[in-house]
Design a protein around this motif. Structure first.
Motif, short mmCIF file in Angstrom:
data_model
loop_
_atom_site.label_atom_id
_atom_site.label_comp_id
_atom_site.label_asym_id
_atom_site.label_seq_id
_atom_site.Cartn_x
_atom_site.Cartn_y
_atom_site.Cartn_z
N GLY A 28 -0.65 7.62 9.29
CA GLY A 28 -1.17 6.72 9.32
C GLY A 28 -0.01 5.75 8.82
O GLY A 28 0.37 4.75 9.22
N ALA A 29 1.16 6.03 7.89
CA ALA A 29 1.83 5.61 7.54
C ALA A 29 2.52 5.80 8.93
O ALA A 29 3.17 6.14 9.68
N ALA A 30 4.11 4.68 9.20
CA ALA A 30 5.52 4.38 9.65
C ALA A 30 5.75 6.38 10.07
O ALA A 30 6.05 6.64 11.03
N SER A 31 6.49 6.79 8.79
CA SER A 31 6.88 7.48 8.65
C SER A 31 5.79 8.64 9.73
O SER A 31 6.63 9.88 10.20
N HIS A 32 4.60 8.10 8.97
CA HIS A 32 3.69 9.98 10.08
C HIS A 32 3.64 9.62 11.68
O HIS A 32 3.93 10.45 12.65
N GLY A 56 10.17 1.72 -1.80
CA GLY A 56 10.07 1.91 -0.29
C GLY A 56 10.68 0.57 0.62
O GLY A 56 10.40 -0.52 0.26
N PRO A 57 10.33 1.37 2.09
CA PRO A 57 10.60 0.22 3.18
C PRO A 57 9.35 -1.51 3.23
O PRO A 57 10.09 -2.42 2.95
N THR A 58 8.18 -0.94 2.58
CA THR A 58 6.88 -1.95 2.29
C THR A 58 7.20 -2.90 1.88
O THR A 58 8.20 -4.10 1.08
N ASP A 59 7.46 -2.17 0.27
CA ASP A 59 8.13 -2.71 -0.49
C ASP A 59 9.21 -3.82 -0.57
O ASP A 59 9.61 -5.30 -1.24
N ASP A 110 12.45 7.20 9.03
CA ASP A 110 11.84 6.32 8.36
C ASP A 110 12.40 4.87 8.13
O ASP A 110 13.31 4.96 9.32
N GLN A 111 12.30 3.83 7.60
CA GLN A 111 12.50 2.37 8.38
C GLN A 111 14.10 1.53 7.76
O GLN A 111 14.14 2.61 6.73
N THR A 112 14.62 1.38 8.36
CA THR A 112 16.28 0.93 7.73
C THR A 112 15.98 -0.09 7.10
O THR A 112 17.11 0.23 6.25
N PRO A 125 0.82 -0.95 0.38
CA PRO A 125 0.12 0.03 0.15
C PRO A 125 0.52 1.48 0.21
O PRO A 125 0.34 2.85 0.60
N PHE A 126 2.15 1.20 -0.83
CA PHE A 126 3.11 2.10 -0.80
C PHE A 126 4.29 1.96 -2.02
O PHE A 126 3.36 1.26 -2.46
N SER A 127 4.29 3.54 -2.31
CA SER A 127 5.31 2.98 -3.58
C SER A 127 6.48 2.95 -3.82
O SER A 127 6.72 1.70 -2.96
N ASN A 153 6.59 12.34 4.45
CA ASN A 153 5.85 11.13 5.85
C ASN A 153 5.08 10.14 3.69
O ASN A 153 4.74 11.51 3.02
N ALA A 154 4.39 9.68 4.46
CA ALA A 154 4.04 8.68 3.43
C ALA A 154 3.01 8.43 3.59
O ALA A 154 1.91 7.69 3.61
N GLY A 155 1.88 9.97 3.92
CA GLY A 155 0.11 10.35 4.42
C GLY A 155 0.12 9.88 6.09
O GLY A 155 1.19 8.72 7.00
N GLN A 161 3.83 9.66 -1.31
CA GLN A 161 2.89 7.64 -1.80
C GLN A 161 3.90 7.21 -1.42
O GLN A 161 3.21 5.67 -0.88
N GLY A 162 4.48 7.18 -0.90
CA GLY A 162 5.52 6.30 -0.14
C GLY A 162 7.50 6.93 0.60
O GLY A 162 7.33 8.35 0.00
N THR A 163 7.76 6.25 1.43
CA THR A 163 9.31 6.89 1.30
C THR A 163 10.38 6.92 0.38
O THR A 163 11.82 6.87 0.73
N GLY A 164 9.96 5.93 -0.68
CA GLY A 164 10.64 5.64 -2.19
C GLY A 164 10.93 7.68 -2.43
O GLY A 164 12.22 7.58 -1.89
N HIS A 180 1.54 -5.49 4.50
CA HIS A 180 1.08 -3.80 5.07
C HIS A 180 1.80 -3.82 6.71
O HIS A 180 2.26 -5.51 6.85
N HIS A 181 1.91 -3.09 7.20
CA HIS A 181 2.86 -2.92 8.49
C HIS A 181 1.61 -2.47 9.76
O HIS A 181 0.11 -2.14 10.02
N ILE A 182 2.26 -1.44 11.09
CA ILE A 182 1.53 -0.76 11.60
C ILE A 182 0.33 -0.10 11.46
O ILE A 182 -0.82 0.23 12.01
C1 MLT Z 1 5.81 4.25 5.91
O1 MLT Z 1 5.22 3.51 6.33
O2 MLT Z 1 5.75 5.47 6.16
C2 MLT Z 1 5.87 3.08 4.76
O3 MLT Z 1 6.63 1.82 5.34
C3 MLT Z 1 6.58 4.49 3.59
C4 MLT Z 1 6.70 3.21 2.39
O4 MLT Z 1 6.94 1.30 2.53
O5 MLT Z 1 7.06 3.59 0.74
#
Ligand code: MLT
Length: 322
Positions: free
Chosen positions: A157-161, A38-41, A200-202, A33-35, A153-155, A181-184, A89-91
């Motif tokens: 609710g994103a981890a970066s937010h 990025g980390p989720t990708d 942002d995530q490692t 659910p991100f670009s 941030n990535a919106g 749309q993502g931290t990429g 998806h994450h947190i």
């Molecule tokens: C986020 O929560 O910041 C996302 O993980 C960013 C991303 O995956 O692009």
């Protein structure tokens, strides 16, 4: 008539069972659910590769960004429950109910959990010519220049937010945030100097930190990371209560046949036990879930606990999406 109806129902059930038994018979899509980039990708592609080998079918990663990950999650919540559309998806799955009053899905009721995948620490980083050189200096600088400093941030609710929300609460400052749309793509702008800093995530920042492309201040893990030994923890750097791990889960739509869920869980367990996956995760500051964590029960429990944990934090921060 009644006998004919029963036969038809029995036939329908037996054919559904036969289909599930043969699962998978075609490519599987994992929605991120991100670009891309990025980390989720990154996490998704690292586990999709071994899962594809185990399942004997291609896994297509589809990036559906927007609204802090809720657009992509909604797409999967409403997808056919046949095992061919999944969500990694994450947190953000646990914060969305508190952040989005009109959320189009219920993270627990509309999904079938497959298992936890990993938990990733976050790093507070900035464009490399940003004036502060330590977390202490960053806090002072941000307080001094709150009207002009920009946070990516990535919106909502994103981890970066969430990391930014906790950081701003910890130092009692409200900042101008720039959503992506993502931290990429956010990382691209940070390296280009178009935005000042982000958390942002490692899995997305380790390479850039090693390459000197960004300035790093701290990592949100309780202990320093082997992959970033010179980076102090937030506790060392002056924010003792600021630890954050971004857990990731793999989900199918609710109603997916149990046979498919079992095969997907077996493939996930094989992936997280794969030494190559462990090596690649370690280089990015994280580790795959254990066999006990890569279970539907562990993911369901984590999701329920985290929804309850984040609700008061989000309300206290007044961080609802409009
Ligand atoms: C986020 O929560 O910041 C996302 O993980 C960013 C991303 O995956 O692009």
């Amino acid at each position: 008539m009644r006998f004919a109806t029963l036969t038809a129902a029995a036939l329908a059930l037996s054919s559904a069972a036969a289909v599930a038994q043969d699962y998978p018979t075609g490519p599987i899509t994992i929605v991120v659910p991100f670009s891309a980039g990025g980390p989720t990708d990154t996490v998704t592609r690292l586990v999709a590769e071994p899962m594809s080998k185990t399942l004997g079918q291609q896994i297509v990663v589809q990036n559906v960004g927007g609204a802090g990950g809720t657009l992509g999650a909604t797409q999967v919540a409403k997808a056919a429950p046949d095992g061919y559309t999944l969500l990694l998806h994450h947190i953000g799955m646990s914060t969305a109910p508190s952040l989005y009053p009109d959320l189009a899905f219920d993270p627990a009721a509309d999904f079938a959990p497959i298992g936890l995948v990993t938990s990733v620490p976050m790093t507070i980083i900035a464009r490399k010519d940003f004036p502060p050189n330590t977390l202490e200096e960053l806090i002072a600088y941000v307080k001094e220049n709150a009207d002009t400093v920009t946070y990516a941030n990535a919106g909502i609710g994103a981890a970066s937010h969430l990391c930014g929300m906790l950081f701003m609460s910890a130092i009692d400052v409200e900042l101008v945030t720039v959503p992506y749309q993502g931290t990429g793509p956010a990382m691209t702008d940070l390296i280009g100097g178009q935005v000042d800093f982000m958390c942002d995530q490692t899995t997305n920042t380790t390479g850039q930190i090693h390459g000197g492309e960004v300035k790093a201040y701290a990592v949100t893990s309780p202990e320093r990371l082997d992959s970033l030994p010179d980076l102090p923890t937030t506790a060392e750097a002056g924010l003792p209560d600021f630890t954050l791990g971004i857990w990731h889960g793999l989900y199918a739509p609710a109603g997916t046949p149990q046979e498919a869920l079992d095969k997907l869980n077996a493939a996930l367990k094989t992936a997280v036990a794969d030494p190559n996956v462990a090596t690649r995760f370690a280089k990015l500051g994280t580790a795959p879930a254990t066999a006990e964590e890569a279970t539907p029960e562990a993911l369901a429990t984590t999701l329920t606990e985290q929804i309850a944990l984040w609700k008061p934090l989000i309300e206290a921060a007044g961080a609802k999406a409009q």
